[in-house]
Design an enzyme around this catalytic site. Structure first.
Site, PDB file in Angstrom:
ATOM      1  N   ASP A 184      27.073  40.898  99.959  1.00 30.57           N
ATOM      2  CA  ASP A 184      25.727  40.835 100.378  1.00 30.57           C
ATOM      3  C   ASP A 184      25.218  40.743 101.571  1.00 30.57           C
ATOM      4  O   ASP A 184      24.365  41.465 102.350  1.00 30.57           O
ATOM      5  CB  ASP A 184      24.570  40.104  99.000  1.00 30.57           C
ATOM      6  N   ASP A 198      31.466  38.332  96.658  1.00 27.54           N
ATOM      7  CA  ASP A 198      29.896  39.025  96.320  1.00 27.54           C
ATOM      8  C   ASP A 198      28.827  38.555  97.787  1.00 27.54           C
ATOM      9  O   ASP A 198      28.364  39.303  98.303  1.00 27.54           O
ATOM     10  CB  ASP A 198      29.383  38.687  95.553  1.00 27.54           C
ATOM     11  N   TYR A 239      21.877  45.774  77.720  1.00 29.34           N
ATOM     12  CA  TYR A 239      20.508  45.018  78.420  1.00 29.34           C
ATOM     13  C   TYR A 239      19.685  46.382  78.533  1.00 29.34           C
ATOM     14  O   TYR A 239      18.482  45.569  79.291  1.00 29.34           O
ATOM     15  CB  TYR A 239      21.081  44.297  79.666  1.00 29.34           C
ATOM     16  N   LYS A 241      23.206  37.832  84.601  1.00 25.38           N
ATOM     17  CA  LYS A 241      23.408  39.433  85.355  1.00 25.38           C
ATOM     18  C   LYS A 241      25.299  39.642  84.577  1.00 25.38           C
ATOM     19  O   LYS A 241      25.999  38.284  85.398  1.00 25.38           O
ATOM     20  CB  LYS A 241      22.860  38.857  86.454  1.00 25.38           C
ATOM     21  N   CYS A 244      68.591  38.512  98.666  1.00 23.36           N
ATOM     22  CA  CYS A 244      67.070  37.513  98.988  1.00 23.36           C
ATOM     23  C   CYS A 244      66.862  36.647  97.853  1.00 23.36           C
ATOM     24  O   CYS A 244      66.674  36.910  96.720  1.00 23.36           O
ATOM     25  CB  CYS A 244      66.013  38.473  98.950  1.00 23.36           C
ATOM     26  N   CYS A 302      60.234  42.807 100.891  1.00 26.89           N
ATOM     27  CA  CYS A 302      61.556  42.760 101.283  1.00 26.89           C
ATOM     28  C   CYS A 302      62.405  43.327 101.107  1.00 26.89           C
ATOM     29  O   CYS A 302      62.862  43.288  98.927  1.00 26.89           O
ATOM     30  CB  CYS A 302      62.356  41.095 100.870  1.00 26.89           C
ATOM     31  N   LYS A 319      21.262  36.361  92.155  1.00 26.18           N
ATOM     32  CA  LYS A 319      22.612  35.798  92.069  1.00 26.18           C
ATOM     33  C   LYS A 319      23.190  34.707  92.658  1.00 26.18           C
ATOM     34  O   LYS A 319      22.039  33.718  93.406  1.00 26.18           O
ATOM     35  CB  LYS A 319      23.227  37.343  93.758  1.00 26.18           C
ATOM     36  N   ASP A 334      28.640  40.061  85.074  1.00 27.85           N
ATOM     37  CA  ASP A 334      29.703  41.075  86.103  1.00 27.85           C
ATOM     38  C   ASP A 334      30.647  41.693  85.490  1.00 27.85           C
ATOM     39  O   ASP A 334      32.358  41.173  85.217  1.00 27.85           O
ATOM     40  CB  ASP A 334      30.373  39.899  86.875  1.00 27.85           C
ATOM     41  N   ARG A 343      27.811  54.622  86.083  1.00 27.48           N
ATOM     42  CA  ARG A 343      26.367  54.976  86.456  1.00 27.48           C
ATOM     43  C   ARG A 343      26.686  55.976  87.619  1.00 27.48           C
ATOM     44  O   ARG A 343      26.112  56.554  87.892  1.00 27.48           O
ATOM     45  CB  ARG A 343      26.395  53.467  87.424  1.00 27.48           C
ATOM     46  N   CYS A 380      65.378  35.949 104.761  1.00 30.09           N
ATOM     47  CA  CYS A 380      67.031  36.006 104.189  1.00 30.09           C
ATOM     48  C   CYS A 380      66.985  37.042 105.637  1.00 30.09           C
ATOM     49  O   CYS A 380      67.574  37.740 105.837  1.00 30.09           O
ATOM     50  CB  CYS A 380      67.678  37.235 103.462  1.00 30.09           C
ATOM     51  N   GLU A 405      17.145  37.481  81.741  1.00 29.72           N
ATOM     52  CA  GLU A 405      18.356  37.522  80.977  1.00 29.72           C
ATOM     53  C   GLU A 405      19.934  36.733  81.843  1.00 29.72           C
ATOM     54  O   GLU A 405      19.439  37.233  83.082  1.00 29.72           O
ATOM     55  CB  GLU A 405      19.150  39.031  80.490  1.00 29.72           C
ATOM     56  N   CYS A 451      61.603  39.150 106.260  1.00 24.78           N
ATOM     57  CA  CYS A 451      61.399  38.379 105.234  1.00 24.78           C
ATOM     58  C   CYS A 451      62.041  37.261 105.495  1.00 24.78           C
ATOM     59  O   CYS A 451      62.626  36.498 106.433  1.00 24.78           O
ATOM     60  CB  CYS A 451      62.938  38.856 103.861  1.00 24.78           C
TER      61      CYS A 451
HETATM   62  S1  IVH Z   1      19.046  46.240  84.691  1.00 27.98           S
HETATM   63  C1  IVH Z   1      16.545  49.520  86.301  1.00 27.98           C
HETATM   64  N1  IVH Z   1      20.389  43.767  83.747  1.00 27.98           N
HETATM   65  O1  IVH Z   1      23.838  44.494  87.861  1.00 27.98           O
HETATM   66  C2  IVH Z   1      17.824  48.236  85.835  1.00 27.98           C
HETATM   67  N2  IVH Z   1      21.534  45.120  84.983  1.00 27.98           N
HETATM   68  O2  IVH Z   1      23.230  44.855  90.514  1.00 27.98           O
HETATM   69  C3  IVH Z   1      19.031  48.291  86.066  1.00 27.98           C
HETATM   70  N3  IVH Z   1      23.904  44.267  85.452  1.00 27.98           N
HETATM   71  O3  IVH Z   1      23.922  47.931  88.204  1.00 27.98           O
HETATM   72  C4  IVH Z   1      19.715  46.695  85.520  1.00 27.98           C
HETATM   73  N4  IVH Z   1      23.300  42.456  83.613  1.00 27.98           N
HETATM   74  O4  IVH Z   1      25.463  47.099  86.428  1.00 27.98           O
HETATM   75  C5  IVH Z   1      20.656  44.985  84.649  1.00 27.98           C
HETATM   76  N5  IVH Z   1      20.932  41.879  82.544  1.00 27.98           N
HETATM   77  C6  IVH Z   1      20.978  43.196  83.141  1.00 27.98           C
HETATM   78  C7  IVH Z   1      22.134  42.975  83.695  1.00 27.98           C
HETATM   79  C8  IVH Z   1      22.464  44.228  85.383  1.00 27.98           C
HETATM   80  C9  IVH Z   1      24.667  43.118  84.995  1.00 27.98           C
HETATM   81  C10 IVH Z   1      24.148  45.028  86.430  1.00 27.98           C
HETATM   82  C11 IVH Z   1      23.868  46.673  86.035  1.00 27.98           C
HETATM   83  C12 IVH Z   1      23.652  47.468  87.487  1.00 27.98           C
HETATM   84  C13 IVH Z   1      23.865  46.300  88.653  1.00 27.98           C
HETATM   85  C14 IVH Z   1      23.121  45.730  89.906  1.00 27.98           C
END
Ligand code: IVH
Length: 689
Positions: free
Chosen positions: A33, A29, A219, A109, A424, A418, A306, A111, A130, A403, A107, A400
């Site tokens: 990014d 990631d 969330y 994030k 082999c 292979c 992140k 994954d 999405r 072999c 909160e 390979c």
């Molecule tokens: S809020 C408009 N809260 O992160 C606000 N997203 O990089 C939209 N994600 O598409 C998202 N944990 O899939 C929000 N606590 C959290 C999250 C969260 C994971 C993901 C989500 C979003 C992506 C954005």
């Protein structure tokens, strides 16, 4: 400069395709990014090179084929993100400059993959991915299989229409089980739990989705007439309705509190049962959120911080090529030993030739090694500033390493193979080891080393040879004596009682894992029927797609395999599924046609249940059909015909009631259901951790 911009666009587009379409991530990631950010900066400095189709101009898309695409009533935005605490602080300062003293919610994030779950009058009516942010795929049937997603909300203040947004995740335990199964079946394992969640949610079979053990955290709440005018209170309310809201969430009124949440989460995330790649900081109050507004891509009232994946930098000393049981070749990097997340790493995966080319890895380079949710560390990038002139690109092997046979590359697959399966060594020994493994024939007296010795000593060159070795031959092998020889002979004799589905799994047919073998055994009942089936007929069994069907056909088309099966049959291995006892005769004399896909049972399970209760399962609707058991996406022709002929149409739950209650499952194998998940304790409102 234009060239660099184009290079970055191409690279990001390719990575997006791999990520969103193939559910594979080839770089970390962090690296992704960094590329995106470099492109954004260059585009900002050079507006003359603006391109509406640049990957910076849209949210990535996960729109896939086979699902109905639906428009989001409220767009699903992405989040701006940063890896720098200074930038996060800058965000907090900006909000406070514009809005005065502000309350934030911090909160996790999660994954995984984003989902919007719609509840109308408290009932789950639709779940949509999405997609591109405006339209997503309708994956309702799949989401309904996640046990922690309530189908009906309970309690007060539930708006007539509400969208709960959240993340579908694959907990570590499910991920490890799934990958172990995939590796056993000779399939590529998922790179990480996020890809596994994204791939699973797009499966056509909701029975398979149910089996894989996904989870979902919500969330955010979106809609009109919501119970409260702020994010925090609405999430607490939603928890009361039965929705799964994380308790790792805090309200913060100062930068120090936000920073504390982040530091604590970063140090504790390793012990969570699922992946989290950062923290999200959101403005709590909706009125303030509205005033701050959004850009086309992301809200201005929230940002993601992140965490960096644990990384280490080490020198690439050499590359080995490993050949697996199925002939797949995996390049493995030998590194200067380096400390990473508590262990010393000396070897790391380089995946395949494409990945090596994408990263432009050269022997002698300083490379980044990462350990994600996965067990095997991987190389995720090269530190180009440390590259010296003697680092030269290396050629991917053409033959390979074991072999010498020229490698082949099957279209659409990333790995080289292979093809010399019969000559082999690692493939032959790998097949023997697989055959005797616990979940297959369970002949554990023969360990991996003994299996190799049996082969090198010329006693065993295929799985059928195992049944003709003599105890005295085993006893003469190094570290073996009469005792171990007797033990092995006993296990070989006992293996004649191993059920057909496991024999089938033990053969090691590519893509036929433990579960697929059970489905095949249940569908075809005998080895002869299976061997005679065409690709089309094979694909009629649950969970068998074209790729698996073709692999099975290719296996049986090889007469060497047929000869081995005949020898195994002669020594008395099970070649037929034993008929199950009947459970009741409530369906005696009834003919039932099954159509569509179902939430709690696979079609083959339903078929077995019909038979176990004395009924008959037929393929086509006719005047003599008693019931049409109708699932999601039922064939329109069948439905029309049934209606015309006055055949009674029943749902999965009505069927379950007929046979005596919704909890009914098949008596034992072949359809073990995953153990029910232990529900998380509902935390005290607003409790910190
Ligand atoms: S809020 C408009 N809260 O992160 C606000 N997203 O990089 C939209 N994600 O598409 C998202 N944990 O899939 C929000 N606590 C959290 C999250 C969260 C994971 C993901 C989500 C979003 C992506 C954005």
């Amino acid at each position: 400069m234009k060239q660099r911009i184009e290079q970055l666009r191409d690279r990001i587009n390719l990575l997006n395709y791999k990520y969103y379409v193939e559910a594979q991530s080839e770089v970390s990631d962090y690296e992704y990014d960094a590329l995106l950010r470099e492109l954004q900066e260059l585009e900002a400095q050079h507006p003359e090179f603006f391109d509406p189709n640049s990957p910076t101009q849209r949210v990535g898309s996960d729109l896939g084929s086979g699902f109905v695409s639906v428009e989001h009533r409220y767009p699903m935005l992405s989040l701006g993100n940063t890896y720098s605490l200074d930038e996060l602080r800058e965000f907090v300062n900006r909000v406070e400059r514009e809005e005065g003293h502000t309350e934030f919610v911090c909160e996790l994030k999660f994954d995984g993959t984003a989902i919007s779950i719609i509840y109308e009058n408290g009932k789950l009516t639709r779940a949509v991915t999405r997609g591109d942010g405006t339209r997503g795929d309708d994956v309702t049937a799949n989401i309904r299989t996640i046990r922690t997603v309530p189908l009906v909300l309970r309690g007060d203040n539930i708006p007539p229409y509400v969208e709960m947004r959240g993340e579908v995740i694959m907990p570590h335990a499910s991920f490890q089980r799934l990958n172990a199964e995939r590796e056993e079946a000779g399939e590529n394992p998922f790179a990480n739990p996020r890809n596994a969640a994204a791939g699973t949610i797009k499966l056509q079979s909701s029975a398979e989705v149910a089996r894989r053990g996904l989870d979902c955290y919500l969330y955010s709440m979106v809609g009109e007439g919501l119970p409260h005018e702020n994010h925090w209170d609405n999430l607490q309310e939603a928890r009361g309705w039965g929705l799964k809201i994380s308790d790792r969430m805090v309200r913060c009124r100062s930068w120090e509190e936000i920073e504390e949440f982040i530091t604590r989460t970063d140090s504790e995330r390793g012990s969570l049962p699922y992946d989290t790649d950062g923290a999200v900081v959101k403005v709590n109050d909706y009125a303030t959120q509205r005033r701050l507004g959004s850009t086309a891509k992301a809200p201005r009232w929230a940002v993601a911080y992140k965490f960096k994946a644990e990384q280490a930098l080490s020198r690439l000393l050499s590359v080995d090529f490993q050949v697996g049981r199925t002939g797949a070749v995996t390049p493995v990097a030998n590194l200067e030993p380096v400390q990473l997340a508590g262990t010393v790493v000396k070897r790391a995966s380089l995946h395949n030739a494409d990945q090596i080319a994408l990263l432009d890895v050269r022997v002698g380079d300083m490379v980044y090694v990462e350990k994600g949710g996965e067990i095997i560390p991987k190389i995720t990038g090269v530190e180009l500033s440390e590259r010296t002139d003697d680092c030269v690109p290396f050629e991917y092997i053409a033959r390979c390493p074991e072999c010498g046979t020229p490698l082949v590359r099957i279209e659409g697959e990333a790995k080289h193979y292979c093809p010399n399966s019969e000559g082999c060594k690692p493939q032959i020994v790998g097949r023997i080891i697989h055959f005797i493994s616990r979940k297959a024939m369970n002949i554990e007296g023969i360990g991996d080393e003994t299996a190799e010795l049996l082969y090198t000593s010329g006693l065993v060159s295929n799985i059928a040879d195992l049944y003709r070795i003599l105890p005295q031959q085993i006893a003469t092998l190094p570290r073996m004596g009469t005792k171990s020889a007797e033990n092995i002979m006993r296990q070989l004799t006992e293996s004649r009682g191993v059920p057909f589905s496991r024999v089938l799994f033990a053969l090691g047919i590519r893509f036929v894992g433990e579960t697929t073998a059970k489905y095949l055994a249940n569908h075809f009942r005998t080895m002869d029927a299976l061997m005679a089936a065409s690709v089309e007929e094979l694909a009629e069994a649950d969970e068998v797609g074209e790729k698996i069907a073709e692999s099975i056909r290719a296996y049986f088309a090889d007469e060497r395999n047929v000869a081995i099966i005949n020898r195994l049959r002669e020594v008395g291995l099970q070649m037929e599924e034993v008929e199950k006892e009947s459970l009741s005769d409530v369906l005696a004399g009834k003919s039932i046609v099954i159509s569509g896909s179902f939430v709690r049972h696979s079609r083959d399970e339903l078929k077995a249940l019909i038979e176990l209760h004395g009924g008959k399962n037929l393929a086509t609707v006719s005047g003599t059909t008693d019931y049409l058991l109708a699932g999601d996406k039922i064939g329109p022709a069948k439905l029309q015909k049934a209606t015309k002929l006055g055949v009674q149409i029943i749902s999965e739950s009505e069927f379950e009631e007929m046979i005596g209650g919704a909890e009914i499952t098949l008596p034992k194998e072949p359809f073990e259901k995953p153990a029910p998940k232990v529900e998380e304790k509902i935390p005290v409102q607003g409790a910190l951790f």
